[in-house]
Each structure stands twice: as structure tokens, then as C-alpha cells.
Motif scaffolding. Sequence first.
Motif: not given
Ligand SMILES: Nc1ncnc2c1ncn2[C@@H]1O[C@H](COP(=O)(O)OP(=O)(O)OP(=O)(O)O)[C@@H](O)[C@H]1O
Length: 241
Positions: A13, A16, A18, A38-44, A85, A194
Motif C-alpha cells: 500500500f 508499505l 503489508a 497487529n498490522g502483521a498482514g493477516k487481514t491483507t 473482521q 489473537h
Molecule cells: N486498504 C489498505 N490501505 C492502506 N494500508 C492498509 C490497507 N489495509 C491494510 N493496510 C496496512 O497494512 C498493514 C497490515 O494490515 P492488516 O490489516 O493486514 O494487519 P492484521 O495482521 O490483520 O492486523 P490486526 O491484527 O490489527 O487485524 C498495516 O500496516 C495496515 O495499516
Amino acid sequence: MPLLEVKNISKSFGGLQAVRSLSFAVEPGEILGIIGPNGAGKTTAFNMIAGYFPPDTGEVRFKGENIAGLRAWDISHRKIARTFQLSKPFGDLTVLENVMVGGFHHQGSRTAARRKAEEVLGFVGMTDRLGTEAHNLTVVDRKRLEVARCLATDPELLMLDEVVAGATPTEALAMMEVIRKIQERGVTIIMVEHVMRVVMGLSHRVLVLHHGETIAIGEPQTVSRDPVVLKAYLGARYGNA
Ligand SMILES: Nc1ncnc2c1ncn2[C@@H]1O[C@H](COP(=O)(O)OP(=O)(O)OP(=O)(O)O)[C@@H](O)[C@H]1O
Ligand SMILES: [Mg+2]
């Protein structure tokens, strides 16, 4: 053959990164847990697999077919379902109607969609909420609704994104039971979570993501003792200990 095979998927992104060249496979019938700070990239990672947006690079193979880049709609028709989520149900619709909307295209007729919705809502323990408007639901009931919405599409692969977050210990146990029963019905599951007790208790294998990369994958007992994993969770404090 694995049911799902993810090969070197990445997503940036802006500046960054992700997710960086993530690869893993899920066997039919398996529960794979994905954990990470948090922010590791799981949801991505979920978003790329489910077609919410395409990976920048790499392949997502489901039953051998590369589905990377297909739209969410087409992926859902291949029997992959994911919870959000941050769930956004139609607030003015009832619980039953929300699940019917999700299942309608998979069930064919209104009658079949209604029957299926009642069945899956019973399965997740929401029979007494069928007529409740979704905006009146608690966080935990919204999570149950998300799971029911997915089940109404008869998934072969179900991806759960923090469905236990915000639950009391009793509610967490009930959700664990639901997840176990889904797996016993033959559904393959990837769960991001988590709550360690839950993810370690249910998963056959656990993958640990950190800064978009896999730092460990294996059986829960092994992963939870891995010094690299402990360090990722505890950060600098671990290094000084
Ligand atoms: N659509 C987007 N646009 C810009 N940045 C994004 C977007 N989606 C995620 N990010 C960034 O990518 C990184 C990974 O986010 P992600 O949501 O995948 O983390 P996560 O592991 O699911 O975290 P959490 O445990 O908090 O849910 C973070 O730094 C987040 O801010
Ligand atoms: Mg997330």
C-alpha cells in the motif's frame, strides 16, 4: 493435493509492504491458524485470497486452479467464504434476512435460502435472534452472524478473521465448539485469531506472520515455544531478558 496453495503473494500500500512473498498450503479438512502482532498482514492476506483485492504478485491456487485476481463474487462461487473482521451487516434487516441475502445466490430459491438461513443460524446458536434487527446485536452476536452468513453459502474453505475477539471466556468456548463442529462437517478452515487459547486449541498447524512474512509454521506446541515467535510478540523486552 492441498485444497489451497498460496505461492509468493505480496501486497504493498504505497510505500508499505503489508505482505511479502507469503506462501503456505492448507490440506483438505485442516484447521490452519494464522497469528501475528497487529498490522502483521493477516487481514491483507485474507483480502487477497478472497478476491477483495488482487495480490501484486504470486498465485492463489484453489483445487489446482489459480484464482488470484478473480473478483470476490467469482471466488465465493468456488465455495470460499470469509468473515469480515469489521462486520457490516445490513443494520435495518433482521438477522434472518441478513443471512438470506448472503445465501440467496447459492441456494437458488427464496424458500431454500430461508430454510438454509434458519438451519445455519440454529447451528451458531442464534435461533432466538432471527427477528432481531442487526444494528441491535452485540459484538459477539455480530460475529456469529458473520459465521452464519458464510455457512449459508456452503463453503468448502472458510476463512475466519478474529471471530472470537471481544467474547467473554464462556462465549469464546461456545464459538470454539461451533468452529470444531464446522470442521467436523468437512469444511477446511483458516482462522486468524489473537486469542491464543482458542487458536492453539483448535488449529492443526499455526502460521506466524510478522511484518508481512512467515516467521514460523508448525504444530501449535512447537510454534508457541519458538524463540523467534516469542521475540516477535514480546519485542525488544525479550532481547534484554
Ligand atoms: N486498504 C489498505 N490501505 C492502506 N494500508 C492498509 C490497507 N489495509 C491494510 N493496510 C496496512 O497494512 C498493514 C497490515 O494490515 P492488516 O490489516 O493486514 O494487519 P492484521 O495482521 O490483520 O492486523 P490486526 O491484527 O490489527 O487485524 C498495516 O500496516 C495496515 O495499516
Ligand atoms: Mg486484521
